[in-house]
Enzyme design. Sequence first.
Site, mmCIF file in Angstrom:
data_model
loop_
_atom_site.group_PDB
_atom_site.id
_atom_site.type_symbol
_atom_site.label_atom_id
_atom_site.label_comp_id
_atom_site.label_asym_id
_atom_site.label_seq_id
_atom_site.Cartn_x
_atom_site.Cartn_y
_atom_site.Cartn_z
ATOM 1 N N ASP A 11 11.010 -13.063 -88.027
ATOM 2 C CA ASP A 11 9.917 -14.043 -88.141
ATOM 3 C C ASP A 11 10.253 -15.229 -87.239
ATOM 4 O OD1 ASP A 11 7.573 -14.983 -90.345
ATOM 5 O OD2 ASP A 11 8.696 -16.610 -89.426
ATOM 6 N N ASP A 109 3.469 -13.549 -85.617
ATOM 7 C CA ASP A 109 4.846 -13.976 -85.343
ATOM 8 C C ASP A 109 5.904 -13.229 -86.139
ATOM 9 O OD1 ASP A 109 4.727 -15.202 -87.902
ATOM 10 O OD2 ASP A 109 6.010 -16.837 -87.203
ATOM 11 N N GLU A 110 5.564 -12.076 -86.690
ATOM 12 C CA GLU A 110 6.603 -11.360 -87.444
ATOM 13 C C GLU A 110 6.403 -9.850 -87.403
ATOM 14 O OE1 GLU A 110 5.896 -11.835 -91.987
ATOM 15 O OE2 GLU A 110 4.809 -13.391 -90.937
HETATM 16 P P1 DGT Z 1 8.284 -21.011 -90.149
HETATM 17 O O1 DGT Z 1 8.130 -19.512 -90.125
HETATM 18 O O2 DGT Z 1 8.355 -21.579 -91.505
HETATM 19 O O3 DGT Z 1 9.384 -21.515 -89.268
HETATM 20 O O4 DGT Z 1 6.939 -21.643 -89.522
HETATM 21 P P2 DGT Z 1 5.693 -20.922 -88.856
HETATM 22 O O5 DGT Z 1 4.859 -21.993 -88.262
HETATM 23 O O6 DGT Z 1 6.136 -19.859 -87.906
HETATM 24 O O7 DGT Z 1 4.953 -20.326 -90.125
HETATM 25 P P3 DGT Z 1 4.408 -18.854 -90.433
HETATM 26 O O8 DGT Z 1 5.417 -17.823 -90.034
HETATM 27 O O9 DGT Z 1 3.959 -18.864 -91.835
HETATM 28 O O10 DGT Z 1 3.124 -18.714 -89.538
HETATM 29 C C1 DGT Z 1 3.151 -18.301 -88.170
HETATM 30 C C2 DGT Z 1 2.047 -19.015 -87.404
HETATM 31 O O11 DGT Z 1 0.786 -18.734 -88.009
HETATM 32 C C3 DGT Z 1 2.176 -20.529 -87.423
HETATM 33 O O12 DGT Z 1 2.979 -21.033 -86.393
HETATM 34 C C4 DGT Z 1 0.769 -20.998 -87.333
HETATM 35 C C5 DGT Z 1 -0.017 -19.918 -88.002
HETATM 36 N N1 DGT Z 1 -0.348 -20.337 -89.370
HETATM 37 C C6 DGT Z 1 0.438 -20.344 -90.462
HETATM 38 N N2 DGT Z 1 -0.192 -20.816 -91.538
HETATM 39 C C7 DGT Z 1 -1.433 -21.108 -91.117
HETATM 40 C C8 DGT Z 1 -2.585 -21.656 -91.756
HETATM 41 O O13 DGT Z 1 -2.595 -21.952 -92.947
HETATM 42 N N3 DGT Z 1 -3.705 -21.811 -90.965
HETATM 43 C C9 DGT Z 1 -3.725 -21.479 -89.618
HETATM 44 N N4 DGT Z 1 -4.825 -21.640 -88.900
HETATM 45 N N5 DGT Z 1 -2.658 -20.985 -88.994
HETATM 46 C C10 DGT Z 1 -1.536 -20.806 -89.732
HETATM 47 CA CA CA Z 2 7.204 -17.990 -88.666
HETATM 48 CA CA CA Z 3 5.222 -15.509 -90.232
#
Ligand code: DGT
Ligand code: CA
Ligand code: CA
Length: 360
Positions: A11, A109-110
Site C-alpha cells: 500500500d 494504490d494497493e
Molecule cells: P496512507 O495509506 O495512510 O499512507 O494514505 P493514503 O493517502 O495512501 O490513503 P489510502 O491508501 O486510504 O488511499 C489511497 C488514495 O486514495 C489517497 O491518496 C487518496 C485516495 N483517497 C483515500 N480516501 C479518499 C476519500 O475519502 N475520498 C477521495 N476522493 N479519495 C480518497
Molecule cells: Ca495508501
Molecule cells: Ca490504499
Amino acid sequence: MPDNRIILHVDMDYFFAQCEEREHPELKGKPVVICVYSGRGGDSGAVSTSNYEARKFGIKAGIPISRAKKLNPDAVFLPVNMELYRSISDDIMEILRGFSDIVEQESIDEAFCDITGKVADFDEAKKLAAQIKDAIRQNVGLTCSAGIAPNKLVAKIASDFQKPDGLTVVKPEEVRTFLEPLKVTDLIGVGKKTAERLNELGINTIGDMSKLSIGELVSEFGQAKGAWMKQASQGIDTTPVQEREGTEQIGRITTLKEDTKDLKVILDTIDRLSGEVSGKLKERKLSFRSVTFIGISTDFKTHTKSRTLGAPAKDAGTIKRVANELARDFIVQYPTALRRVGLRVANFSGEKSQMTLGEF
Ligand code: DGT
Ligand code: CA
Ligand code: CA
C-alpha cells in the site's frame, strides 16, 4: 485446510500527496493537502488525502476543505490530478507484476501478491518485499508499506501496521497474538455499525471477538456474517489472490520541456512514448486493443482521447500510428497549450510472461 500460502500486500504511503511531492520537489517538508472541489465554487469540497506533515494538524481524508484551511491556512492545497496518479499507479503495478505471477490490484494504490511459489519461507518473503520496496523507490520515486502474512486479511492489516515506509511480517504462528490487541474495525469487513454493536457487548479488540462462540456471533449478526466474523477474528481467510480481468494497462506520461501547442513537438514526444510502451508490451508478449492519448493542459486539466481497435495488435507501428491520429484529432479539437502528454494501451490479450529482476 492448512493455510500455507505467503501473501504480500503493498500500500503506497499518502499516495496522491506523495505523487505531487514527486512532481513538485519544492513541496517536500510542507503540509500538502489534496482536494476534491465540488465545483460549487470557493472551498466547497472535501480532502482526498494529505501528507503526514498535514496530518499532524488534523487534516485528513474526508474533512471539508474549509475546515482544513482553518486547521492550517499555510498548508499547500492542490486539486486532484487523477491522470498523474493513474499513470504512477500503472508503473507500480507493472513493477509488482515483474516480481509476482499473481497480482490483484485492490485500489489505485494497493495490491496483493501471492508469492508462495517465489519464496521458500517468510524470511525469504521479507527479503523479496524489501527488494520490491527498493524497486518502487528507485523506479517510481515513492515509498510504500508492505505486509506479509499467510492470507489477504492479515497481510492487509500488516501493511498498515508501520506506516510510512513499513515492512511487517506476520508468520502463521504469530497471527493470533498479532491480531489480539487490535480494534475490531481493523478487520476489513467489520464496519462502523457492527463495531458499535460489538462495543455495546463489551467487545473492543479482535482478541475479545475471537472468544465469542460462533453461536453468539450468528445469533447477533446472522449466519453468514457471524460465521465469517468467527473465522476472521482468528485470522483465518482462504480467499485467493486473483488477477482482476481488464484492470491492467501500460502507460507513459511525460512533462514537455515547455508548454506548447506545436503539433510537431507533441507528435515527436508521442513517438518516443510509443517506443517505450511497445518495448514494455514486447517484454510481456502482450497484445492490446485500446489506445489512449492523454494531454494535460497548462491549467492542469486532463484530457483524453481513446480508440478501440477492431482486432488486437502488438506492433510498435500500430501504437505510433493510432496515438498520432488521436493526438492530431485532439489538437484540432482543443487548440490549447499542453504541459504534459501521455499514452496508454489496455485491453490486453496474450501471454503474461515474467520480467526478471535485472530489468528494474
Ligand atoms: P496512507 O495509506 O495512510 O499512507 O494514505 P493514503 O493517502 O495512501 O490513503 P489510502 O491508501 O486510504 O488511499 C489511497 C488514495 O486514495 C489517497 O491518496 C487518496 C485516495 N483517497 C483515500 N480516501 C479518499 C476519500 O475519502 N475520498 C477521495 N476522493 N479519495 C480518497
Ligand atoms: Ca495508501
Ligand atoms: Ca490504499
